[in-house]
Design an enzyme around this catalytic site. Structure first.
Site, mmCIF file in Angstrom:
data_model
loop_
_atom_site.group_PDB
_atom_site.id
_atom_site.type_symbol
_atom_site.label_atom_id
_atom_site.label_comp_id
_atom_site.label_asym_id
_atom_site.label_seq_id
_atom_site.Cartn_x
_atom_site.Cartn_y
_atom_site.Cartn_z
ATOM 1 N N GLY A 1 0.540 -5.006 1.079
ATOM 2 C CA GLY A 1 -0.908 -4.769 0.163
ATOM 3 C C GLY A 1 -0.068 -6.058 -1.135
ATOM 4 O O GLY A 1 -1.348 -6.154 -1.607
ATOM 5 N N GLU B 1 -0.787 -9.139 -0.947
ATOM 6 C CA GLU B 1 -2.419 -9.402 -0.476
ATOM 7 C C GLU B 1 -2.979 -9.712 -1.486
ATOM 8 O O GLU B 1 -3.766 -10.143 -1.693
ATOM 9 C CB GLU B 1 -2.670 -8.686 1.114
ATOM 10 C CG GLU B 1 -1.498 -8.525 1.933
ATOM 11 C CD GLU B 1 -2.408 -7.904 2.750
ATOM 12 O OE1 GLU B 1 -1.648 -6.168 3.098
ATOM 13 O OE2 GLU B 1 -3.235 -7.789 4.025
ATOM 14 N N ALA C 1 0.653 -1.127 -0.141
ATOM 15 C CA ALA C 1 0.158 -0.027 -0.158
ATOM 16 C C ALA C 1 0.828 1.244 0.126
ATOM 17 O O ALA C 1 2.042 0.991 0.308
ATOM 18 C CB ALA C 1 -0.928 0.191 1.173
ATOM 19 N N GLU D 1 4.477 -5.404 6.946
ATOM 20 C CA GLU D 1 3.912 -4.105 7.686
ATOM 21 C C GLU D 1 4.308 -3.837 9.257
ATOM 22 O O GLU D 1 4.168 -2.436 9.368
ATOM 23 C CB GLU D 1 2.924 -4.360 7.721
ATOM 24 C CG GLU D 1 2.048 -4.767 7.146
ATOM 25 C CD GLU D 1 1.724 -5.586 5.216
ATOM 26 O OE1 GLU D 1 2.815 -6.458 6.208
ATOM 27 O OE2 GLU D 1 0.455 -5.489 4.959
HETATM 28 N N1 CO8 Z 1 4.318 3.461 -0.777
HETATM 29 C C1 CO8 Z 1 4.992 4.156 -1.374
HETATM 30 N N2 CO8 Z 1 5.804 4.404 -2.397
HETATM 31 C C2 CO8 Z 1 6.893 3.091 -2.164
HETATM 32 C C3 CO8 Z 1 6.607 2.201 -1.824
HETATM 33 C C4 CO8 Z 1 5.428 1.825 -0.770
HETATM 34 N N3 CO8 Z 1 4.982 0.952 0.113
HETATM 35 N N4 CO8 Z 1 7.019 1.641 -1.556
HETATM 36 C C5 CO8 Z 1 8.978 2.112 -2.991
HETATM 37 N N5 CO8 Z 1 8.195 3.064 -2.762
HETATM 38 C C6 CO8 Z 1 8.772 4.670 -3.693
HETATM 39 C C7 CO8 Z 1 10.236 4.120 -2.238
HETATM 40 O O1 CO8 Z 1 9.465 5.456 -1.848
HETATM 41 C C8 CO8 Z 1 10.460 5.140 -3.677
HETATM 42 O O2 CO8 Z 1 9.946 6.716 -4.279
HETATM 43 P P1 CO8 Z 1 11.015 7.963 -4.366
HETATM 44 O O3 CO8 Z 1 11.930 7.427 -5.367
HETATM 45 O O4 CO8 Z 1 10.814 8.996 -4.604
HETATM 46 O O5 CO8 Z 1 12.010 7.933 -3.162
HETATM 47 C C9 CO8 Z 1 10.188 4.069 -4.982
HETATM 48 O O6 CO8 Z 1 9.916 3.493 -5.035
HETATM 49 C C10 CO8 Z 1 11.547 3.680 -5.459
HETATM 50 O O7 CO8 Z 1 11.506 2.825 -3.909
HETATM 51 P P2 CO8 Z 1 13.255 1.869 -3.630
HETATM 52 O O8 CO8 Z 1 14.205 3.504 -3.827
HETATM 53 O O9 CO8 Z 1 13.014 2.412 -2.093
HETATM 54 O O10 CO8 Z 1 13.671 1.214 -4.163
HETATM 55 P P3 CO8 Z 1 14.370 0.293 -3.850
HETATM 56 O O11 CO8 Z 1 14.859 -1.151 -5.123
HETATM 57 O O12 CO8 Z 1 15.717 0.446 -3.029
HETATM 58 O O13 CO8 Z 1 13.374 -0.412 -2.474
HETATM 59 C C11 CO8 Z 1 11.742 -1.969 -2.118
HETATM 60 C C12 CO8 Z 1 13.001 -1.797 -2.819
HETATM 61 C C13 CO8 Z 1 12.558 -3.053 -0.692
HETATM 62 C C14 CO8 Z 1 10.716 -2.973 -2.909
HETATM 63 C C15 CO8 Z 1 11.166 -1.368 -0.743
HETATM 64 O O14 CO8 Z 1 11.259 0.207 -1.639
HETATM 65 C C16 CO8 Z 1 10.359 -1.330 0.474
HETATM 66 O O15 CO8 Z 1 10.850 -1.320 1.796
HETATM 67 N N6 CO8 Z 1 8.729 -0.311 -0.784
HETATM 68 C C17 CO8 Z 1 8.323 -0.681 1.157
HETATM 69 C C18 CO8 Z 1 7.630 -2.595 0.496
HETATM 70 C C19 CO8 Z 1 6.798 -1.938 2.049
HETATM 71 O O16 CO8 Z 1 7.046 -1.788 3.487
HETATM 72 N N7 CO8 Z 1 5.742 -2.150 1.945
HETATM 73 C C20 CO8 Z 1 4.256 -2.385 2.714
HETATM 74 C C21 CO8 Z 1 3.206 -1.172 3.361
HETATM 75 S S1 CO8 Z 1 2.114 -1.488 4.461
HETATM 76 C C22 CO8 Z 1 0.825 -2.473 3.844
HETATM 77 O O17 CO8 Z 1 0.917 -2.850 2.449
HETATM 78 C C23 CO8 Z 1 -0.306 -2.364 4.237
HETATM 79 C C24 CO8 Z 1 -1.843 -2.644 3.003
HETATM 80 C C25 CO8 Z 1 -2.398 -3.327 3.821
HETATM 81 C C26 CO8 Z 1 -3.584 -1.912 3.511
HETATM 82 C C27 CO8 Z 1 -4.714 -1.560 4.890
HETATM 83 C C28 CO8 Z 1 -5.684 -1.408 4.234
HETATM 84 C C29 CO8 Z 1 -7.319 -2.093 5.178
#
Ligand code: CO8
Length: 258
Positions: free
Chosen positions: A109, A112, A65, A132
């Protein structure tokens, strides 16, 4: 229909829906999930579509998400909006099969969303995770429930509590995905599976989807009864007559979806 965050192509009775927010690794924001629910509902209603493939990019199916969108929200916002509920409920109402074709990250997400689909084919570079916990939250669109049913309690606890990622080999070993293929072959493999499904009776396909999903939603006894009754009911269809006659006549069946 043009979308901001999706690319949709329909060919050979298969709708290929590609998540398209490369700047955020296909993070699921309200816009994307809203469009996705709309595109899936439209594909479900479209007589030219018999099966759906959902994919992302080679780097990310979806990295979860959208953390930026969620970070400022409070309980009242989340509860008031019923965050992501209408979209996920709409996806669950789709009666045609949806295959998730996952390459790269399928996190939070994203993992999921893949599990909401009917089955998952992944690329050898896929990484699944429910991280998460690192954000101080828990999975919110089914992760603690679906992942546990797919891979068992121990591995699901491990994934949710440590936030570690699972690679493609482990995902296949654990029953999370049905097939692993080289990344370049992912979409062709998923499209070929979808076309195989598109050859079947659309009516029987919907029945099979309902029956298998039933196994997650009821007791074994109820599920067995449900399956047996729809098995009986299919003997009222032309496609059952055609399928069995074609077998006996040693030819390919010509299903008419009735
Ligand atoms: N949300 C927003 N932006 C994101 C997300 C995300 N989940 N993941 C990556 N991005 C963005 C980064 O901020 C970055 O943007 P910018 O260049 O503007 O800084 C761009 O994508 C590229 O990402 P990275 O530079 O971080 O790329 P890397 O290759 O270094 O790393 C990863 C890749 C490992 C995937 C890393 O981006 C990461 O850890 N992302 C977050 C993963 C995460 O924590 N996901 C869980 C999110 S919470 C969730 O999903 C809850 C779902 C339930 C919803 C509930 C509804 C009821």
């Amino acid at each position: 229909m043009a979308y901001e965050t999706l690319i949709v192509e329909i060919e050979d009775e298969v709708a290929l829906i590609r998540l398209n927010r490369p700047e955020a690794l296909n993070a699921l924001n309200s816009k994307l999930l809203g469009e996705l629910a709309e595109a899936l509902t439209a594909a479900d209603a479209n007589d030219a579509v018999r099966c759906i493939v959902l994919t992302g990019s080679e780097k990310a199916f979806a990295a979860g998400a959208d953390i930026k969108e969620m970070s400022e929200k409070g309980f009242v916002d989340m509860f008031g909006e019923d965050f992501f509920t209408p979209e996920t409920e709409a996806m669950l109402r789709v009666r045609k099969p949806i295959i998730a074709a996952v390459a790269g990250y399928a996190l939070g997400g994203g993992c999921e969303l893949a599990m909401i689909c009917d089955f998952i084919i992944c690329a050898d570079n896929a990484k699944f995770g429910q991280p998460e916990i690192n954000l101080g939250v828990v999975a919110g669109i089914g992760g603690t429930q679906r992942l546990t049913r797919f891979v068992g309690k121990s591995k699901s606890m491990d994934m949710h509590l440590t936030g570690r990622f699972m690679d493609a080999a482990e995902a296949e070993r654990s029953g999370l995905v049905s097939r692993v293929v080289p990344v370049a072959k992912l979409v062709p493999e998923a499209l070929s599976a979808a076309r195989k499904i598109a050859e079947k009776s659309a009516l029987t396909v919907k029945v099979v989807k309902e029956c298998v999903n039933r196994s997650y939603e009821t007791t074994l006894r109820e599920g067995l009864l449900f399956e047996r009754r729809v098995f009986h009911a299919l003997f009222a269809t032309e496609d059952q007559k055609e399928g069995m006659t074609a077998f006996l006549e040693k030819r390919q069946p010509q299903f008419r979806d009735r």
